[in-house]
Design a protein around this motif. Structure first.
Motif, mmCIF file in Angstrom:
data_model
loop_
_atom_site.group_PDB
_atom_site.id
_atom_site.type_symbol
_atom_site.label_atom_id
_atom_site.label_comp_id
_atom_site.label_asym_id
_atom_site.label_seq_id
_atom_site.Cartn_x
_atom_site.Cartn_y
_atom_site.Cartn_z
ATOM 1 N N GLY A 1 -2.456 -5.758 0.885
ATOM 2 C CA GLY A 1 -1.804 -4.450 0.769
ATOM 3 C C GLY A 1 -0.887 -4.113 1.933
ATOM 4 N N MET B 1 -5.686 -8.203 -5.043
ATOM 5 C CA MET B 1 -4.743 -8.125 -3.916
ATOM 6 C C MET B 1 -5.303 -7.287 -2.771
ATOM 7 N N GLN B 2 -6.627 -7.198 -2.694
ATOM 8 C CA GLN B 2 -7.235 -6.304 -1.707
ATOM 9 C C GLN B 2 -6.922 -6.699 -0.263
ATOM 10 N N GLU C 1 2.432 -12.357 -6.744
ATOM 11 C CA GLU C 1 1.759 -11.304 -5.968
ATOM 12 C C GLU C 1 2.479 -9.967 -6.140
ATOM 13 N N GLU D 1 0.836 -1.216 0.000
ATOM 14 C CA GLU D 1 0.000 0.000 0.000
ATOM 15 C C GLU D 1 0.865 1.259 0.000
ATOM 16 N N LEU E 1 -6.009 -2.270 -5.924
ATOM 17 C CA LEU E 1 -5.699 -3.558 -5.282
ATOM 18 C C LEU E 1 -6.820 -4.560 -5.528
ATOM 19 N N ILE F 1 1.016 -6.363 -7.666
ATOM 20 C CA ILE F 1 1.178 -5.035 -7.061
ATOM 21 C C ILE F 1 1.770 -4.068 -8.093
ATOM 22 N N ARG G 1 -7.318 1.260 -2.753
ATOM 23 C CA ARG G 1 -8.286 0.156 -2.574
ATOM 24 C C ARG G 1 -8.814 -0.337 -3.918
ATOM 25 N N ALA H 1 -0.949 -3.061 -10.290
ATOM 26 C CA ALA H 1 -1.774 -2.076 -9.564
ATOM 27 C C ALA H 1 -1.112 -0.704 -9.613
#
Length: 229
Positions: free
Chosen positions: A136, A132-133, A147, A101, A127, A151, A124, A154
């Motif tokens: 984060g 991937m929510q 993963e 995040e 992700l 990101i 949010r 994202a």
């Protein structure tokens, strides 16, 4: 067929004084999914870097991208062009000292977002878009390669780019994870974002439909790949 967002006519590209690609004639439209194939050193990365002005085009020919003319783009326009382009690197290039995040927050703040609520909401959204929510809060080293690449995608999506450039995005991933990443890029393309992806992985090219542009012997040509090649 969407609006043309990349239009190269008679363009040459050089690096360190060496001519890499000559007489490029290429149009790419809104929502296209384009594979760039070709052996190492054939010019795939040089072409991708030319799109965000890391490699300048040679004199002669004309190059337009997203309403910018690359022949005479001003230095102070380049950051605005780059904001419209999301870049997905093979080696992730995440900041290892902060969470996923916080990696995303860093980019938003660097590109002029100042409302923390807006920043949190956008993080949010992207992700969730890449599945991937719930991850984060994790540090990069706590995430698998797949993963981490999610990101990175994202991060590329943060400023709602018109174009995503993916340079060998599956190069460091196992085949199953690589397939999931390309599937995700295709889903993004289907929503109208143009994706240009360089790859050596012909199995993926055969599995997911897209235009195929081959770099070979200083040129780029659109090709078809048969299922038995």
């Amino acid at each position: 067929m969407g609006e043309i967002i990349v239009d190269y006519k008679g363009v040459g590209l050089s690096r360190d004084g060496n001519s890499i690609l000559q007489d490029l004639n290429l149009q790419i439209s809104e929502g296209d999914f384009v594979y760039l194939i070709g052996k190492v050193g054939s010019g795939k990365s040089t072409f991708l870097k030319s799109l965000y002005c890391e490699v300048l085009i040679d004199d002669g020919g004309t190059a337009y991208i997203l309403d910018y003319c690359l022949n005479d783009i001003k230095r102070n326009q380049i950051p605005f062009l780059r904001r419209k382009i999301g870049i997905v690197f093979q080696d992730f290039q995440l900041l290892i000292d902060r969470s996923a995040e916080k990696n995303l927050e860093f980019v938003l703040k660097a590109t002029g977002w100042d409302s923390q609520d807006a920043i949190d909401n956008r993080i949010r959204e992207v992700l969730t878009q890449v599945g991937m929510q719930n991850k984060g809060y994790k540090m990069p080293h706590e995430l698998s390669g797949g993963e981490q690449q999610r990101i990175v995608i994202a991060r590329a999506l943060l400023n709602s780019p018109a174009l995503i450039l993916a340079d060998e995005p599956t190069g460091n991933l196992d085949p199953e994870t690589g397939t999931q990443i390309v599937k995700l890029l295709h889903e993004i393309s289907e929503k109208g974002t143009t994706v240009i992806m360089s790859t050596h992985n012909y199995a993926i090219v055969q599995k997911f439909h897209g235009r195929i542009i081959k770099c070979d012997d200083g040129s780029m040509k659109e090709v078809m790949i048969s299922s038995h090649s």
